[in-house]
Design a protein around this motif. Structure first.
Motif, PDB file in Angstrom:
ATOM      1  N   GLY A  72      -8.315   5.245  10.002  1.00 33.50           N
ATOM      2  CA  GLY A  72      -9.028   4.059  10.446  1.00 33.50           C
ATOM      3  C   GLY A  72     -10.425   3.927   9.881  1.00 33.50           C
ATOM      4  N   SER A  73     -10.725   4.635   8.815  1.00 27.89           N
ATOM      5  CA  SER A  73     -12.041   4.578   8.203  1.00 27.89           C
ATOM      6  C   SER A  73     -12.130   3.392   7.245  1.00 27.89           C
ATOM      7  CB  SER A  73     -12.306   5.881   7.434  1.00 27.89           C
ATOM      8  OG  SER A  73     -13.442   5.775   6.613  1.00 27.89           O
ATOM      9  N   GLY A  74     -13.363   3.002   6.902  1.00 29.34           N
ATOM     10  CA  GLY A  74     -13.562   2.025   5.850  1.00 29.34           C
ATOM     11  C   GLY A  74     -13.161   2.607   4.510  1.00 29.34           C
ATOM     12  N   ARG A  75     -12.998   1.735   3.517  1.00 33.26           N
ATOM     13  CA  ARG A  75     -12.543   2.171   2.199  1.00 33.26           C
ATOM     14  C   ARG A  75     -13.658   2.013   1.170  1.00 33.26           C
ATOM     15  NH1 ARG A  75      -7.606  -1.581   1.140  1.00 33.26           N
ATOM     16  NH2 ARG A  75      -8.753  -2.949   2.565  1.00 33.26           N
ATOM     17  N   VAL A  76     -13.926   3.080   0.432  1.00 33.82           N
ATOM     18  CA  VAL A  76     -14.862   2.982  -0.683  1.00 33.82           C
ATOM     19  C   VAL A  76     -14.239   2.148  -1.798  1.00 33.82           C
ATOM     20  CG1 VAL A  76     -16.097   4.256  -2.468  1.00 33.82           C
ATOM     21  CG2 VAL A  76     -16.000   5.160  -0.139  1.00 33.82           C
ATOM     22  N   LEU A  77     -12.977   2.415  -2.083  1.00 31.46           N
ATOM     23  CA  LEU A  77     -12.240   1.680  -3.108  1.00 31.46           C
ATOM     24  C   LEU A  77     -11.299   0.702  -2.421  1.00 31.46           C
ATOM     25  CD1 LEU A  77     -11.171   4.682  -5.398  1.00 31.46           C
ATOM     26  CD2 LEU A  77     -13.335   3.436  -5.406  1.00 31.46           C
ATOM     27  N   GLY A  78     -11.458  -0.577  -2.723  1.00 30.54           N
ATOM     28  CA  GLY A  78     -10.578  -1.554  -2.095  1.00 30.54           C
ATOM     29  C   GLY A  78      -9.124  -1.340  -2.430  1.00 30.54           C
ATOM     30  N   VAL A  79      -8.847  -0.825  -3.636  1.00 32.73           N
ATOM     31  CA  VAL A  79      -7.462  -0.672  -4.084  1.00 32.73           C
ATOM     32  C   VAL A  79      -6.781   0.560  -3.514  1.00 32.73           C
ATOM     33  CG1 VAL A  79      -7.912  -1.887  -6.251  1.00 32.73           C
ATOM     34  CG2 VAL A  79      -8.161   0.611  -6.168  1.00 32.73           C
ATOM     35  N   CYS A  80      -7.521   1.389  -2.780  1.00 33.95           N
ATOM     36  CA  CYS A  80      -6.931   2.670  -2.366  1.00 33.95           C
ATOM     37  C   CYS A  80      -5.835   2.510  -1.326  1.00 33.95           C
ATOM     38  CB  CYS A  80      -8.007   3.634  -1.882  1.00 33.95           C
ATOM     39  SG  CYS A  80      -8.757   3.156  -0.329  1.00 33.95           S
ATOM     40  N   TRP A  81      -5.672   1.322  -0.734  1.00 34.72           N
ATOM     41  CA  TRP A  81      -4.565   1.135   0.203  1.00 34.72           C
ATOM     42  C   TRP A  81      -3.227   1.368  -0.500  1.00 34.72           C
ATOM     43  CZ3 TRP A  81      -0.647  -2.366  -0.472  1.00 34.72           C
ATOM     44  CH2 TRP A  81      -0.858  -3.395  -1.405  1.00 34.72           C
ATOM     45  N   THR A  82      -3.170   1.054  -1.799  1.00 31.18           N
ATOM     46  CA  THR A  82      -1.920   1.267  -2.539  1.00 31.18           C
ATOM     47  C   THR A  82      -1.644   2.761  -2.716  1.00 31.18           C
ATOM     48  OG1 THR A  82      -2.993   1.158  -4.713  1.00 31.18           O
ATOM     49  CG2 THR A  82      -2.213  -0.906  -3.765  1.00 31.18           C
ATOM     50  N   LEU A  83      -2.706   3.579  -2.784  1.00 31.24           N
ATOM     51  CA  LEU A  83      -2.502   5.020  -2.917  1.00 31.24           C
ATOM     52  C   LEU A  83      -1.901   5.599  -1.639  1.00 31.24           C
ATOM     53  CD1 LEU A  83      -5.814   6.037  -4.732  1.00 31.24           C
ATOM     54  CD2 LEU A  83      -3.611   5.367  -5.719  1.00 31.24           C
ATOM     55  N   TRP A  84      -2.247   5.026  -0.496  1.00 28.99           N
ATOM     56  CA  TRP A  84      -1.645   5.454   0.766  1.00 28.99           C
ATOM     57  C   TRP A  84      -0.165   5.091   0.795  1.00 28.99           C
ATOM     58  CZ3 TRP A  84      -0.989   8.579   4.374  1.00 28.99           C
ATOM     59  CH2 TRP A  84      -0.505   8.246   5.638  1.00 28.99           C
ATOM     60  N   VAL A  85       0.174   3.940   0.256  1.00 29.41           N
ATOM     61  CA  VAL A  85       1.586   3.572   0.133  1.00 29.41           C
ATOM     62  C   VAL A  85       2.302   4.555  -0.792  1.00 29.41           C
ATOM     63  CG1 VAL A  85       3.197   1.780  -0.630  1.00 29.41           C
ATOM     64  CG2 VAL A  85       1.118   1.133   0.580  1.00 29.41           C
ATOM     65  N   GLU A  86       1.691   4.846  -1.940  1.00 31.65           N
ATOM     66  CA  GLU A  86       2.292   5.797  -2.889  1.00 31.65           C
ATOM     67  C   GLU A  86       2.461   7.171  -2.254  1.00 31.65           C
ATOM     68  OE1 GLU A  86       3.177   5.790  -6.186  1.00 31.65           O
ATOM     69  OE2 GLU A  86       2.595   3.789  -6.854  1.00 31.65           O
ATOM     70  N   ALA A  87       1.467   7.620  -1.505  1.00 29.28           N
ATOM     71  CA  ALA A  87       1.537   8.945  -0.880  1.00 29.28           C
ATOM     72  C   ALA A  87       2.723   9.039   0.075  1.00 29.28           C
ATOM     73  CB  ALA A  87       0.232   9.247  -0.145  1.00 29.28           C
ATOM     74  N   ARG A  88       2.971   7.976   0.829  1.00 28.03           N
ATOM     75  CA  ARG A  88       4.119   7.987   1.748  1.00 28.03           C
ATOM     76  C   ARG A  88       5.438   7.991   0.979  1.00 28.03           C
ATOM     77  NH1 ARG A  88       2.873   3.061   5.543  1.00 28.03           N
ATOM     78  NH2 ARG A  88       1.476   2.454   3.834  1.00 28.03           N
ATOM     79  N   PHE A  89       5.468   7.310  -0.156  1.00 28.24           N
ATOM     80  CA  PHE A  89       6.657   7.369  -1.008  1.00 28.24           C
ATOM     81  C   PHE A  89       6.894   8.802  -1.496  1.00 28.24           C
ATOM     82  CE2 PHE A  89       7.915   6.982  -5.654  1.00 28.24           C
ATOM     83  CZ  PHE A  89       9.284   7.052  -5.401  1.00 28.24           C
ATOM     84  N   TYR A  90       5.827   9.488  -1.937  1.00 29.00           N
ATOM     85  CA  TYR A  90       5.985  10.868  -2.393  1.00 29.00           C
ATOM     86  C   TYR A  90       6.522  11.765  -1.283  1.00 29.00           C
ATOM     87  CZ  TYR A  90       2.797   9.324  -6.124  1.00 29.00           C
ATOM     88  OH  TYR A  90       2.192   8.659  -7.155  1.00 29.00           O
ATOM     89  N   LEU A  91       6.008  11.577  -0.072  1.00 23.99           N
ATOM     90  CA  LEU A  91       6.470  12.404   1.043  1.00 23.99           C
ATOM     91  C   LEU A  91       7.946  12.169   1.337  1.00 23.99           C
ATOM     92  CD1 LEU A  91       3.398  12.054   3.439  1.00 23.99           C
ATOM     93  CD2 LEU A  91       4.145  14.133   2.253  1.00 23.99           C
ATOM     94  N   LEU A  92       8.366  10.915   1.264  1.00 15.74           N
ATOM     95  CA  LEU A  92       9.781  10.618   1.483  1.00 15.74           C
ATOM     96  C   LEU A  92      10.646  11.199   0.371  1.00 15.74           C
ATOM     97  CD1 LEU A  92       9.614   6.905   2.720  1.00 15.74           C
ATOM     98  CD2 LEU A  92      10.253   8.906   4.079  1.00 15.74           C
ATOM     99  N   PHE A  93      10.230  11.015  -0.860  1.00 15.77           N
ATOM    100  CA  PHE A  93      11.048  11.491  -1.982  1.00 15.77           C
ATOM    101  C   PHE A  93      11.044  13.015  -2.075  1.00 15.77           C
ATOM    102  CE2 PHE A  93      12.289  11.966  -6.513  1.00 15.77           C
ATOM    103  CZ  PHE A  93      13.492  11.265  -6.424  1.00 15.77           C
ATOM    104  N   ALA A  94      10.048  13.653  -1.456  1.00 12.55           N
ATOM    105  CA  ALA A  94      10.030  15.121  -1.424  1.00 12.55           C
ATOM    106  C   ALA A  94      11.265  15.675  -0.725  1.00 12.55           C
ATOM    107  CB  ALA A  94       8.768  15.615  -0.734  1.00 12.55           C
ATOM    108  N   LEU A  95      11.886  14.883   0.155  1.00 10.97           N
ATOM    109  CA  LEU A  95      13.125  15.325   0.799  1.00 10.97           C
ATOM    110  C   LEU A  95      14.225  15.527  -0.229  1.00 10.97           C
ATOM    111  CD1 LEU A  95      13.105  12.870   3.852  1.00 10.97           C
ATOM    112  CD2 LEU A  95      12.469  15.300   3.840  1.00 10.97           C
ATOM    113  N   VAL A  96      14.222  14.704  -1.285  1.00 11.42           N
ATOM    114  CA  VAL A  96      15.200  14.876  -2.357  1.00 11.42           C
ATOM    115  C   VAL A  96      14.800  16.053  -3.238  1.00 11.42           C
ATOM    116  CG1 VAL A  96      16.329  13.759  -4.329  1.00 11.42           C
ATOM    117  CG2 VAL A  96      15.681  12.400  -2.333  1.00 11.42           C
TER     118      VAL A  96
END
Length: 346
Positions: free
Chosen positions: A123-147
């Protein structure tokens, strides 16, 4: 694929510099719709570069994780993402502290949590406006780690795509924040499409894979239209067309499909590799830092809007090259080696 990544990054750049309102209007001193009367409408679709990124990411992650252990997979992702990200966070914080024209620097505790890349769930502010996409990518990596945990194979990858696709449809219907956080129904189709297209590239097309691609495209374009065609609270001053949004999404899928089918295998130009290397650092630094440069060039020095746009984008590409050479290439490999040497089984 490297060339496509840079095209997607430039699309997002066009959106941030001339396709939206909000802080960029402060940088220009007036609405980009006035400065770019013939281009601002096209620029407003540039945000769809993010969805194209996600398709490419699905393709690339499936490719790069083949034959790797979970430890190798995460070491690769961390060493790839964090060095340039840390540099961008610190650089933009410093620039905004010196020239807080379009945004104010965040308090120190929030800057520090930004360095973890976990500011979104915190819930913190973002230094980089685009970093919300990195959070999406990180969740994708965590899901694909199951494979990756069991070993990436054709059957496991197809099963993952099918299960995630069904889960995304169910999650869209349930509308539960906790489920959305994990399943990501608004973005899952794009990653799934990229995963399936890599399987087409590696094993050849078959009805199952093309069905997954087609289903992911259908769901993805719908999610994009729902989220981007005059949504509540939008800062876009141009009313987007659902037809154009679908057309851009379709073009992104077709471009990745052309690569997957090997139709561009002869296009092995050196500049494409350079383009791929520039994409990530360019994506990180171009938004807030670009707005500061725009304010200086256009409002302080009186450079024309079109010249400012070109000079700012070129400057951000040059900075991206320096970040790649001096930060990513210098600190990425040692970080990866350190992570691989850490105790624990792969």
């Amino acid at each position: 694929m490297d060339g496509l990544r840079l095209v997607a990054a430039l699309m997002v750049c066009a959106y941030h510099y001339g396709g939206r309102g909000g802080p960029v209007q402060q940088a220009w001193g007036q609405s980009p719709a006035t400065l770019f009367p013939t281009l601002h409408g096209a620029f407003s679709y540039g945000c769809l570069g993010v969805q194209v990124f996600f398709v490419i990411s699905g393709f690339v992650i499936c490719m790069s994780s083949w034959g790797r252990t979970v430890k190798e997979f995460f070491a690769s992702r961390v060493s790839r993402l964090y060095p340039a990200y840390w540099f961008a966070v610190l650089l933009i914080t410093a620039v905004l502290a010196l020239r807080p024209v379009v945004a104010q620097p965040l308090p120190l505790p929030e800057v520090l949590v930004n360095l973890t890349m976990m500011q979104q769930p915190m819930g913190s502010g973002r230094v980089l406006g685009v970093c919300w996409t990195l959070w999406v990518e990180a969740r994708f990596y965590l899901l694909f780690a199951l494979v990756v945990w069991k070993g990436v194979t054709y059957r496991r990858s197809v099963a993952f795509c099918a299960v995630w696709l069904v889960a995304s449809v169910l999650a869209a219907g349930m509308r539960l924040p906790a489920v959305d956080l994990v399943v990501m129904p608004q973005y899952a189709p794009f990653f799934i499409g990229g995963l399936a297209l890599y399987l087409v590239h590696r094993f050849g097309g078959n009805p199952t894979l093309w069905a997954i691609v087609a289903m992911s495209w259908g769901l993805g374009q719908y999610q994009a239209v729902q989220g981007l065609v005059s949504p509540p609270g939008t800062e876009v001053f141009h009313h987007r067309s659902a037809w154009v949004v679908t057309a851009v999404i379709t073009a992104g899928y077709l471009a990745v499909a052309v690569v997957a089918l090997g139709w561009l295998d002869r296009a092995d130009w050196r500049w494409l590799t350079v383009a791929g290397a520039l994409t990530y650092p360019f994506y990180l630094v171009h938004e807030h830092l670009g707005w500061v440069v725009i304010e200086v060039l256009h409002r302080r020095l009186g450079l024309s809007a079109h010249a400012t746009l070109a000079a700012t984008a070129a400057g951000m590409l040059l900075l991206a090259w320096l970040v790649h050479r001096l930060v990513e290439r210098r600190w990425g490999p040692p970080l990866k080696r350190a992570l691989l040497r850490s105790p624990g089984r792969g």
